[in-house]
Scaffold this active site. Structure first.
Site, PDB file in Angstrom:
ATOM      1  N   ASP A  50       1.204  13.137   4.314  1.00 30.86           N
ATOM      2  CA  ASP A  50       1.632  12.843   5.673  1.00 30.86           C
ATOM      3  C   ASP A  50       1.111  13.927   6.621  1.00 30.86           C
ATOM      4  O   ASP A  50       0.657  14.987   6.183  1.00 30.86           O
ATOM      5  CB  ASP A  50       3.158  12.771   5.745  1.00 30.86           C
ATOM      6  CG  ASP A  50       3.706  11.593   4.950  1.00 30.86           C
ATOM      7  OD1 ASP A  50       3.033  10.544   4.938  1.00 30.86           O
ATOM      8  OD2 ASP A  50       4.779  11.730   4.339  1.00 30.86           O
ATOM      9  N   HIS A  94      -3.702   9.238   3.732  1.00 31.60           N
ATOM     10  CA  HIS A  94      -2.345   9.117   4.277  1.00 31.60           C
ATOM     11  C   HIS A  94      -1.385   8.453   3.287  1.00 31.60           C
ATOM     12  O   HIS A  94      -0.165   8.498   3.469  1.00 31.60           O
ATOM     13  CB  HIS A  94      -2.378   8.312   5.576  1.00 31.60           C
ATOM     14  CG  HIS A  94      -1.328   8.718   6.562  1.00 31.60           C
ATOM     15  ND1 HIS A  94      -0.099   9.238   6.190  1.00 31.60           N
ATOM     16  CD2 HIS A  94      -1.317   8.706   7.915  1.00 31.60           C
ATOM     17  CE1 HIS A  94       0.608   9.508   7.261  1.00 31.60           C
ATOM     18  NE2 HIS A  94      -0.093   9.201   8.329  1.00 31.60           N
TER      19      HIS A  94
END
Length: 274
Positions: A251, A247
């Site tokens: 995204d 992450h």
């Protein structure tokens, strides 16, 4: 005092020599004393085990995976793919050149993933502490199980190679990997990895990211199952794939967009040449 400590530890005082006055057992005599293993119940064999020394490969795997699952904030995205057209395309190509045209579904997934990565540079990236490196080339690491672990030989420039080239390269490197004859430059430097456990009957799973790569694709088995197509219930070849995302680089929407592109290409292989 010694009796209480022995009771708490489950020790037999009758088996311990005392060092106190007149041979009494004192607390220091209990130091280092371990509980004797219980005898096996009648009719039951005692548990046995084998201590296997760590190989250099197993140490490297452990080190890399601890680095991954610990500090890397990972999330997962799963999709189911209709592989009917991919199956038809593979059958047609194999029939056109049955002697030299061999390639597997995994080779097709490697080639298709490489094509999708070209459109999604954030997924084809490495994480570093002070920057993100987006690779302009696509080098796919392919997880191969070997006797004492796994290794990921790399198909370099996978987006530029034909299915026939990828198939031959993967088979050749997998063979040398199992014989421990790969050179370090042949299994280091991937920009993205693929792990396929479909041949073991696994429906779906999540793969651990191999840092500094930002993502890895886990591929489940290809199977025929009921599906609704154009409002009708039919039997189709289906497959589940799961993308593990770092992450810090990828995204949710970025990973989902990549997966959508990949699924679209697998469901319509002609999209790769569009």
């Amino acid at each position: 005092m010694a009796k209480r400590v022995a009771a708490e530890r489950g020790l037999d005082l009758g088996a311990i020599a005392g060092s106190g006055p007149e041979g009494r057992i004192v607390v220091r005599d209990l130091d280092g004393v371990v509980l004797a293993p219980a005898a096996a119940a009648p009719g039951l064999a005692a548990s046995v085990y084998t201590d296997v020394p760590l190989t250099q490969m197993r140490k490297a795997i452990a080190k890399r995976l601890v680095q991954s699952i610990g500090p890397i904030p990972t999330f997962y995205l799963t999709a189911e793919v209709d592989m009917e057209r991919a199956h038809e395309m593979r059958e047609a190509l194999l029939a056109a050149d049955p002697k030299n045209g061999k390639f597997s579904f995994n080779d097709l997934i490697i080639r298709t993933t490489a094509a999708a990565l070209r459109q999604h540079p954030w997924v084809n990236s490495w994480w570093s502490d002070d920057h993100i490196r987006q690779w302009h080339d696509v080098h796919i690491g392919v997880a191969v199980a070997v006797e004492d672990g796994l290794i990921t030989p790399i198909v370099r420039h996978a987006d530029r190679k034909t299915l026939r080239e990828i198939g031959g390269e993967v088979r050749e490197m997998a063979g040398r990997a199992r014989e421990k004859r790969l050179k370090p430059e042949e299994y280091t430097g991937a920009t993205f990895s693929i792990s396929n456990l479909g041949m073991f009957g696994i429906d779906e799973f999540t793969a651990v990211i191999n840092p500094p790569e930002a993502g890895i694709l886990a591929v489940g088995r290809l199977e025929q199952k009921p599906a609704v197509v154009d409002g009708e219930l039919v039997v189709r070849r289906r497959m589940r794939i799961t993308l593990s995302c770092d992450h810090r680089v990828i995204d949710g929407a970025t990973g989902a967009a990549f997966l959508k592109t990949l699924v679209g290409m697998l469901e319509n292989p002609l999209a790769m040449v569009w």
